[in-house]
Design an enzyme around this catalytic site. Structure first.
Site, short mmCIF file in Angstrom:
data_model
loop_
_atom_site.label_atom_id
_atom_site.label_comp_id
_atom_site.label_asym_id
_atom_site.label_seq_id
_atom_site.Cartn_x
_atom_site.Cartn_y
_atom_site.Cartn_z
N PHE A 21 37.40 45.43 44.93
CA PHE A 21 36.24 44.57 45.20
C PHE A 21 35.07 45.43 45.68
O PHE A 21 35.25 46.29 46.56
CB PHE A 21 36.64 43.54 46.26
CG PHE A 21 35.68 42.40 46.38
CD1 PHE A 21 35.53 41.49 45.35
CD2 PHE A 21 34.92 42.23 47.52
CE1 PHE A 21 34.64 40.44 45.45
CE2 PHE A 21 34.03 41.17 47.64
CZ PHE A 21 33.89 40.27 46.60
N ASP A 26 44.31 45.15 50.76
CA ASP A 26 43.53 43.92 50.84
C ASP A 26 44.34 42.85 50.10
O ASP A 26 44.52 42.91 48.89
CB ASP A 26 42.16 44.13 50.16
CG ASP A 26 41.28 42.88 50.21
OD1 ASP A 26 41.82 41.78 50.44
OD2 ASP A 26 40.07 43.00 50.00
N TYR A 84 40.22 31.90 52.86
CA TYR A 84 39.57 30.74 52.20
C TYR A 84 39.96 30.57 50.74
O TYR A 84 39.49 29.66 50.09
CB TYR A 84 38.04 30.81 52.34
CG TYR A 84 37.39 32.15 52.03
CD1 TYR A 84 37.26 32.59 50.73
CD2 TYR A 84 36.91 32.95 53.06
CE1 TYR A 84 36.66 33.81 50.45
CE2 TYR A 84 36.32 34.18 52.80
CZ TYR A 84 36.20 34.61 51.48
OH TYR A 84 35.61 35.82 51.22
N LYS A 85 40.84 31.45 50.23
CA LYS A 85 41.26 31.29 48.83
C LYS A 85 42.55 30.47 48.80
O LYS A 85 42.51 29.27 49.04
CB LYS A 85 41.44 32.67 48.19
CG LYS A 85 40.14 33.51 48.19
CD LYS A 85 40.39 34.86 47.54
CE LYS A 85 39.21 35.80 47.74
NZ LYS A 85 38.02 35.42 47.00
N ARG A 110 37.37 33.41 35.09
CA ARG A 110 38.65 33.43 35.82
C ARG A 110 39.16 32.00 35.95
O ARG A 110 38.39 31.09 36.31
CB ARG A 110 38.47 34.03 37.22
CG ARG A 110 37.93 35.44 37.23
CD ARG A 110 37.96 36.03 38.64
NE ARG A 110 37.28 35.19 39.63
CZ ARG A 110 37.21 35.47 40.92
NH1 ARG A 110 37.81 36.55 41.39
NH2 ARG A 110 36.55 34.68 41.75
C1 LIG Z 1 39.48 41.15 47.19
C2 LIG Z 1 38.37 40.75 48.10
N1 LIG Z 1 38.11 41.49 49.19
C3 LIG Z 1 37.11 41.18 50.04
C4 LIG Z 1 36.31 40.08 49.81
C5 LIG Z 1 35.18 39.82 50.75
O1 LIG Z 1 35.54 38.96 51.72
P1 LIG Z 1 34.55 38.62 52.95
O2 LIG Z 1 33.34 38.01 52.36
O3 LIG Z 1 35.38 37.67 53.75
O4 LIG Z 1 34.25 39.85 53.67
C6 LIG Z 1 36.56 39.26 48.72
C7 LIG Z 1 35.74 38.06 48.48
O5 LIG Z 1 35.94 37.28 47.60
C8 LIG Z 1 37.60 39.61 47.82
O6 LIG Z 1 37.84 38.90 46.72
#
Ligand SMILES: Cc1ncc(COP(=O)(O)O)c(C=O)c1O
Length: 416
Positions: free
Chosen positions: A124, A202, A227-228, A376
């Site tokens: 990400f 992660d 939140y997912k 997706r």
């Molecule tokens: C794999 C991954 N890591 C990190 C994040 C970022 O998360 P945050 O906005 O809570 O920092 C996301 C957001 O969708 C994500 O999909």
């Protein structure tokens, strides 16, 4: 192919769908974006009422001694149950990006003599930015190496080849946000541990989507969002997992909540020995409380059952795409091996954004678009039915056949 009606009738998880809120004015809506923001559990409203009508309103500051002080660790422990962690190894804090920063700096400071942070090109973007920030903050000249795995035939061997004695930290999204590729936790952990590197995972796209056993799979450190698939609500705090084997890792952002007795107001108060040391300031009490109903539902359903249905939903979707959508230019871009993916399926189409917008605006199907050409489709088994899979595919055909792509080609919304 078995009929979707029969599969839904025999689905042991079918009853969970009604424990989420569904807007009665949109009965046709198919929500396939639980990989971005999970649906709202019904029980969230009661929790919110309890906080608003009883705790914050009546109990006021007394709330700290009546559960608020421990909420980040309490809900963390419940998430820990889903991950196979021991009590006291998981805590809620800030968001995934900040949590990743904290544990990455902590890990880098323990590995000062090593210069390299290994990650991959599917990670990400925020994670990669955070890893670079963490290197700057750790102050030992460490740098991030992005290994190009996404086009490789065997991504794991390409990645593992990059891990050597100079590697301080390996940091990956367990399931990647675009293609849904799933790294082999144990293989990566083993490769890193063999040369003394630390792995920071992660779990944002894998927690509550696939079975994880941090103890059995040798995970040292992980973060993830709630939140997912955990259905914790927009902006809900993230979690940090640090194995009790790694009690040498310390939070680089020391603050009063990272000590055992924040209300001693001591300038020198030592860092807590427990996972609480990764807190910094006041926990997000309200948002943390709203995470629990979603976690409770997942614990009740059982992650093995959830995963089993996730595989069946995505296998069905992939099969229908192959037989009914490939002639319209759609191609599956997620691994066909269930062990190599999470709970979303990425589909390529040259006009993916327009297809997604037409599905949203004309067909009541919510998916999401990831530039330049992927849609997706997230399958959250607690509220997605087999019939939803079939209906989605036929609505995609309606979009293509009915000229929907042309109607949405020039739109470019802020959140894709
Ligand atoms: C794999 C991954 N890591 C990190 C994040 C970022 O998360 P945050 O906005 O809570 O920092 C996301 C957001 O969708 C994500 O999909």
């Amino acid at each position: 192919m078995e009929s979707a009606t029969e599969l839904d009738a025999n689905d042991p998880l079918a009853g969970f769908r009604d424990r989420f809120v569904h807007n009665s004015s949109e009965p046709e809506l198919i929500y396939l974006d639980g990989n971005s923001l999970g649906r709202q559990p019904r029980a969230v409203a009661d929790v919110l009422t309890r906080i608003v009508d009883h705790q914050w309103s009546d109990r006021l500051i007394r709330g700290w001694n009546e559960g608020w002080l421990d909420i980040a660790e309490g809900v963390g422990d419940l998430i820990g149950e889903l991950l196979g962690a021991n009590p006291g190894e998981v805590i809620l804090a800030e968001n995934t990006s900040v949590c990743l920063y904290k544990v990455a700096v902590a890990a880098l400071r323990e590995q000062r003599s090593r210069q390299k942070v290994v990650t991959d090109d599917e990670n990400f973007p925020s994670d990669i930015q955070i890893l670079r920030s963490a290197c700057r903050s750790a102050g030992s000249g460490q740098t991030v190496q992005i290994v190009h795995c996404s086009e490789a035939l065997d991504p794991t061997s390409v990645l593992v080849d990059a891990i050597d004695e100079s590697t301080a930290v390996v940091s990956l999204s367990h399931v990647t946000y675009r293609s849904g590729w799933r790294w082999d936790l144990e293989a990566v952990n083993r490769a890193a541990q063999d040369v003394g590197a630390l792995v920071v995972w992660d779990f944002s796209h894998s927690v509550a989507a696939i079975p994880i056993d941090v103890a059995a799979q040798g995970v040292d450190v992980a973060v993830g969002c709630t939140y997912k698939y955990l259905n914790g609500g927009p902006g809900a705090p993230a979690f940090i997992y640090v194995s009790s084997r790694r009690d040498n890792l310390s939070n680089p952002i020391r603050g009063w909540f990272g000590s055992d007795k924040p209300f001693d107001f001591d300038h020198q108060s030592p860092s807590a020995g427990s996972i609480q040391r990764f807190l910094t300031g006041t926990p997000n009490v309200v948002s943390a409380a709203l995470i629990q109903p979603g976690v409770d539902l997942l614990l009740e359903a059982g992650i093995e059952q959830v995963y089993e249905k996730s595989v069946r939903l995505s296998e069905r979707f992939i099969a229908l795409c192959d037989t009914q959508l490939s002639e319209f230019g759609f191609e599956i871009r997620t691994s066909r091996d269930p062990l190599l993916r999470g709970s979303h399926v990425a589909v390529f189409h040259p006009d993916a954004q327009a297809v997604g917008l037409a599905l949203l605006n004309e067909q009541s199907v919510i998916t999401d678009f990831r530039p330049p050409d992927l849609l997706r489709f997230g399958f959250a088994p607690l509220y997605i039915r087999f019939a939803d899979v079939d209906a989605t595919v036929s609505r995609i055909i309606d979009v293509v056949a009915g000229g929907g792509i042309d109607r949405w080609r020039d739109e470019n919304p802020l959140v894709p």
